[in-house]
Design an enzyme around this catalytic site. Structure first.
Site: not given
Length: 224
Positions: A86, A195, A197
């Site tokens: 991002c 994302h 994560e």
């Protein structure tokens, strides 16, 4: 293998990256504030999402000039894994470590949802645990995620196999060629708007991002 998670003023996904690597993967991780100028002792560097410096001027434009960036550039030149998600992706393009740029979403709105991606290249440090052509689901949350490059650069990216992830069912931001993530020519720097994560534990409803981090760790084991 030791990971550095860079903390810029305005970063808000640094904890997510740390937890994905340390708590879920059991990796050796440390936070490194962007005011620092050295990454000695680290084997990989992670640039988190968020709004570094409030996205003033342009997303990632000010972070590109922080003290830590020359050390990140040197890590990239040395062939070590450099990953940005991002805002981290935006910073990598601003720093010239990745081609192209990220512009405002075509909708002119902030988009926050889970999207389907296609793994376009699994022959990288970051994607060896995936299958080429595999469909995965990852969260996105951005206002400036539309990937753009001039026609010559775009063709070069495609010809070199630098596109790693593409939006599959829908293109949420207007990115050219449905591009969601790319590497540099050498393949050791990856930037992506989604994302991973945020998709590493069943508790979060999705583990499709976990294999990206395991790919990096497995690469380190193979090299060792």
């Amino acid at each position: 293998m030791k990971f550095a998670v860079i903390q810029f003023p305005g970063s808000n996904c640094d904890i997510d990256l740390y937890e994905a690597l340390h708590t879920v993967c059991g990796a050796d991780v440390a936070y490194v504030p962007s005011k620092e100028s050295s990454l000695d002792g680290f084997d990989a560097v992670m640039l988190p999402g968020g709004f570094s410096y409030g996205d003033y001027l342009r997303a990632g434009a000010i972070a590109r000039f922080t003290n830590i960036m020359p050390a990140i550039v040197e890590m990239a030149k040395a062939g070590k894994p450099v990953f940005g998600t991002c805002n981290g992706f935006q910073i990598l393009t601003e720093a010239g470590l990745l081609p192209g740029a990220l512009k405002r979403n075509d909708s002119l709105k902030f988009v926050c949802k889970t999207v389907e991606l296609e793994v376009a290249n699994n022959d990288t440090i970051f994607t060896s645990e995936y299958q080429k052509g595999e469909k995965i689901n990852l969260p996105i949350a951005h206002a400036d995620g539309s990937f753009y490059a001039d026609p010559e650069t775009l063709q070069k990216i495609e010809d070199n196999g630098q596109v790693v992830f593409r939006y599959s069912k829908e293109n949420p931001n207007g990115s050219l060629n449905n591009i969601a993530g790319i590497t540099n020519e050498r393949g050791n720097v990856l930037g992506m708007m989604p994302h991973p994560e945020r998709a590493v534990e069943a508790l979060l409803g999705n583990t499709d991002g976990l294999r990206l981090f395991k790919s990096i760790l497995n690469h380190a084991e193979v090299k060792a």
